[in-house]
Design a protein around this motif. Structure first.
Motif, mmCIF file in Angstrom:
data_model
loop_
_atom_site.group_PDB
_atom_site.id
_atom_site.type_symbol
_atom_site.label_atom_id
_atom_site.label_comp_id
_atom_site.label_asym_id
_atom_site.label_seq_id
_atom_site.Cartn_x
_atom_site.Cartn_y
_atom_site.Cartn_z
ATOM 1 N N GLU A 111 -26.061 18.029 13.842
ATOM 2 C CA GLU A 111 -24.657 18.260 13.472
ATOM 3 C C GLU A 111 -24.498 19.684 12.982
ATOM 4 O O GLU A 111 -25.365 20.198 12.262
ATOM 5 N N PHE A 112 -23.381 20.308 13.345
ATOM 6 C CA PHE A 112 -23.128 21.695 12.926
ATOM 7 C C PHE A 112 -21.726 21.755 12.334
ATOM 8 O O PHE A 112 -20.735 21.579 13.040
ATOM 9 N N ILE A 113 -21.670 21.971 11.025
ATOM 10 C CA ILE A 113 -20.388 22.007 10.315
ATOM 11 C C ILE A 113 -20.084 23.440 9.888
ATOM 12 O O ILE A 113 -20.949 24.152 9.383
ATOM 13 N N ILE A 114 -18.816 23.833 10.106
ATOM 14 C CA ILE A 114 -18.381 25.189 9.766
ATOM 15 C C ILE A 114 -17.468 25.146 8.539
ATOM 16 O O ILE A 114 -16.594 24.283 8.440
ATOM 17 N N VAL A 115 -17.714 26.092 7.632
ATOM 18 C CA VAL A 115 -16.877 26.187 6.428
ATOM 19 C C VAL A 115 -16.160 27.543 6.428
ATOM 20 O O VAL A 115 -16.794 28.585 6.558
ATOM 21 N N VAL A 116 -14.834 27.485 6.327
ATOM 22 C CA VAL A 116 -14.016 28.709 6.385
ATOM 23 C C VAL A 116 -12.814 28.586 5.453
ATOM 24 O O VAL A 116 -12.477 27.489 5.012
ATOM 25 N N ASP A 117 -12.156 29.719 5.235
ATOM 26 C CA ASP A 117 -10.822 29.636 4.644
ATOM 27 C C ASP A 117 -9.805 29.804 5.777
ATOM 28 O O ASP A 117 -10.179 30.088 6.916
ATOM 29 N N GLU A 118 -8.531 29.635 5.454
ATOM 30 C CA GLU A 118 -7.496 29.614 6.513
ATOM 31 C C GLU A 118 -7.411 30.900 7.317
ATOM 32 O O GLU A 118 -6.973 30.889 8.464
ATOM 33 N N SER A 119 -7.847 32.019 6.716
ATOM 34 C CA SER A 119 -7.711 33.319 7.400
ATOM 35 C C SER A 119 -8.546 33.382 8.674
ATOM 36 O O SER A 119 -8.322 34.242 9.523
ATOM 37 N N LYS A 120 -9.501 32.468 8.837
ATOM 38 C CA LYS A 120 -10.398 32.509 10.003
ATOM 39 C C LYS A 120 -9.858 31.722 11.207
ATOM 40 O O LYS A 120 -10.427 31.785 12.293
#
Ligand code: 5RP
Length: 222
Positions: A111-120
């Motif tokens: 599994e590959f989970i991405i963590v970002v803020d809305e700007s991405k």
């Protein structure tokens, strides 16, 4: 709360005892690593594979036991940040310079989970961020010309007047596009160029995007 912290800490909810974890690089995933470190101090049994020297240092400081892809070729979960995320969950990654190891670790994970803020979040890749491409120092100028022929304006990342070196001792070309029409075609084209080590296009790899906001998080899934 800081949106990056919201996203990073939310990703820690997916960690289970006994997991082998891919530990990404950057200012958002840092909060994930710190949270997992806290959980490990309280008895959670996990091992981590860092995607950069900086994450290795952080993970060790946080008390997360480390392993390697040679000893643990299949991981349960990898968590990482991103520079851009499109509506199909395709990504540009690697502006932190860690894209080669990040891609190897992500590809080795169930599994590959991405963590970002809305700007991405973007409608089309290549609209906000350049595409980083890791290239061999040998023949990099030719490589740059060939990449330019694919419709980009590449520039060599410099630090204090010297070419920036990745953890793998390669150079990084930051390739400006005015939007990438077909990321699959571009990725195939880039990989045909001699000297291209890896591209920052992470296509069909992420299964979940956790978008941190001040008010909480939103999860986008395949
Ligand atoms: C490093 C990366 C990072 O994940 C990406 O640059 C996002 O970083 P940040 O969370 O600091 O914005 O790909 O190579």
């Amino acid at each position: 709360m800081n949106p990056k912290k919201v996203a990073g800490e939310e990703a820690a909810e997916y960690v289970e005892d006994g997991m082998a974890l891919g530990l990404g690089t950057g200012s958002t995933v840092r909060f994930f690593v710190e949270k997992v470190g806290e959980m490990a101090q309280k008895g959670l049994n996990v091992v981590g594979i860092p995607t950069s020297k900086s994450t290795e240092d952080l993970a060790l400081k946080c008390g997360i036991p480390l392993t390697t892809l040679e000893d643990t070729p299949t991981l349960d979960l990898a968590v990482d940040g991103a520079d851009e995320v499109d509506p199909d969950l395709n990504l540009i990654k690697g502006m932190g310079g860690a894209l080669l190891r990040e891609k190897s670790v992500a590809a080795s994970s169930k599994e590959f989970i991405i963590v970002v803020d809305e700007s991405k979040m973007v409608e089309k890749l290549g609209t906000k961020s350049p595409l980083p491409v890791e290239v061999s120092p040998f023949g990099w100028r030719s490589c740059k010309e060939w990449i330019a022929q694919l419709g980009s304006v590449p520039s060599l990342r410099m630090v204090e007047g010297q070419p920036y070196l990745t953890d793998n001792q390669n150079y990084l070309l930051e390739c400006g596009f005015k939007g990438i029409e077909d990321p699959y075609e571009l990725d195939t084209g880039l990989h045909k160029i001699p000297g291209v080590v890896e591209t920052g296009l992470f296509l069909d790899m992420a299964c979940k995007i956790i978008v941190g906001k001040e008010s909480g998080s939103e999860v986008n899934e395949e």
